[in-house]
Design a protein around this motif. Structure first.
Motif, short mmCIF file in Angstrom:
data_model
loop_
_atom_site.label_atom_id
_atom_site.label_comp_id
_atom_site.label_asym_id
_atom_site.label_seq_id
_atom_site.Cartn_x
_atom_site.Cartn_y
_atom_site.Cartn_z
N ASP A 116 0.63 -0.93 0.13
CA ASP A 116 -0.04 -0.05 0.35
C ASP A 116 1.01 1.12 -0.27
O ASP A 116 1.29 2.17 0.91
N SER A 146 -2.78 -0.47 -3.55
CA SER A 146 -3.38 1.68 -3.83
C SER A 146 -2.49 2.12 -5.42
O SER A 146 -3.92 3.42 -4.89
N LEU A 173 -9.49 -0.25 0.37
CA LEU A 173 -7.91 -0.74 -0.02
C LEU A 173 -8.00 -2.34 0.90
O LEU A 173 -7.13 -2.88 0.54
#
Length: 411
Positions: free
Chosen positions: A119, A143, A312
């Motif tokens: 991420d 992401s 996410l």
């Protein structure tokens, strides 16, 4: 530098406490442990400092955004894994300094941890991929929507569970084509990300026969946006900004930072729907999904995290589950087997989307249906009816193989 590390016990299920240890001789415990194939997974989080909070307090991300999705996937992997004598573990490292994060990941990979769920920003993702390019390891991008990561700057050791910007705008563009809402007024924010989203909107409009009748840049002052009475200023500002546009069916907002887009619904000069990054949006996951086993999936996540699943979380869940599914199908923990298998045509994953999802062989992007939704409800799912493809309708979303500029996978 000290990295915060979270370790999830391999036997933890849906947040339940681990069972009490049973007395056993040390040599018997060690022998039993050796019979299980160990598959460690690392989640890397880049702490982005300096971001303004979103307009709505409801949109402030929780501290465990993404991590909770990883924990659920580890639990799911171990549910099947214990029958196959496989055990999955999760470590989490995070830093606001990209160089430190890259160095720690390189160290962990060198110690034998081959699966990195990231991420991070686009620049940091490339640094991670290049730092471990000579190892038997894979990075999952969960992401960064940047098209360049799938195209000119693609890396063969990266898989993308996050949809690209063009996949998101194509999902909305197909639904607009189905509705015959062809004329778009485009409002663009001042950030580089807003401009990249606007580029994707222009590509989608051309691809599906829409017309952008006018583009306008919206400059916003974040200094007083939470002041008392601010809505009164906005209520006057937005209609004035939208005056004088040519005839249009919808207003497309490009505001990836969620800094002004939510101001536009119900405040335009003439009554028009708002789509894009506000109003009607495209997303890989939505907390209202009930189809395809979604209710049970959402309930399991709520029991673990105490909140609803965010996009996410879903992207991370898919990444961790990809490793688990590959291990189940190949019955090994060898990354030299698992990673090529995930690249192969044989790999597919059930992902609560109504059909199996796979990775594109030419750029590592996850093929998946994209949800078109409002804040509270699912409106539609793309690909839309009538959008056909010679391989799979999922390849009507985003850059298709004949268009790709990615060459890394051809080597």
């Amino acid at each position: 530098m000290t990295f915060p590390v979270l370790a999830l016990p391999a036997g933890a299920q849906d947040g339940a406490p681990a069972p009490a240890a049973q007395p056993a001789a040390p040599d018997a415990t060690a022998a039993a442990d050796e019979t299980f194939l160990k598959i460690p997974i690392l989640m890397a989080r880049e702490i982005r400092e300096g971001r303004l909070p979103p307009l709505s307090l409801l949109d402030i991300p929780p501290p465990d955004d993404g991590v909770a999705g990883a924990k659920l996937a580890i639990s799911d992997n171990n549910t099947t894994g214990r029958f196959l004598k496989q055990t999955f573990t999760l470590d989490v490292v995070q830093s606001a300094v990209p160089e430190d994060l890259v160095a720690e990941i390189k160290k962990r990979v060198g110690e034998g941890l081959p699966y990195v769920v990231a991420d991070v920003s686009a620049d940091t993702l490339l640094k991670i991929a290049d730092a471990i390019k000579d190892t038997d390891a894979v990075v999952f991008n969960t992401s960064a929507p940047d098209e360049v990561l799938r195209e000119e700057q693609c890396r063969v050791n990266v898989k993308h569970t996050a949809p690209s910007r063009s996949m998101l705008t194509d999902a909305i563009g197909q639904y607009m084509a189905w509705k015959q809402w062809r004329k778009w007024a485009l409002v663009i924010g001042p950030t580089p990300e807003d401009k990249l989203y606007a580029d994707a909107v222009r590509r989608t409009a051309k691809r599906f026969g829409h017309k952008i009748v006018e583009e306008r840049t919206f400059d916003y002052d974040p200094g007083s946006r939470r002041a008392d009475g601010g809505f009164e200023q906005v209520q006057q500002q937005i209609p004035s900004f939208m005056q004088g546009l040519p005839d249009h069916d919808v207003v497309v907002v490009a505001d990836e930072g969620e800094l002004f887009g939510e101001y536009f619904p119900y405040r335009t000069w003439i009554p028009r729907p708002v789509i894009g990054t506000a109003g009607l949006v495209a997303t890989p996951w939505h907390p209202a999904i009930e189809l395809w086993g979604g209710t049970q999936f959402q309930n399991r996540f709520k029991r673990l995290a105490g909140r609803t699943m965010r996009p996410l979380d879903y992207n991370v869940w898919v990444a961790v589950r990809s490793v688990g599914e590959a291990a189940t199908r190949t019955n090994t923990n060898d990354p030299k087997v698992l990673i090529p298998y995930m690249r192969s045509a044989e790999f597919e994953l059930a992902a609560f989307k109504g059909q199996k999802v796979t990775y594109r062989a030419w750029n590592g992007q996850l093929r998946q249906p994209i949800l078109v939704a409002t804040a509270k409800m699912l409106v539609s799912v793309s690909p839309q009816p009538g959008f056909l493809h010679q391989v799979t309708e999922l390849d009507t979303l985003g850059v298709d193989q004949p268009e790709t500029k990615c060459t890394a996978f051809k080597k």
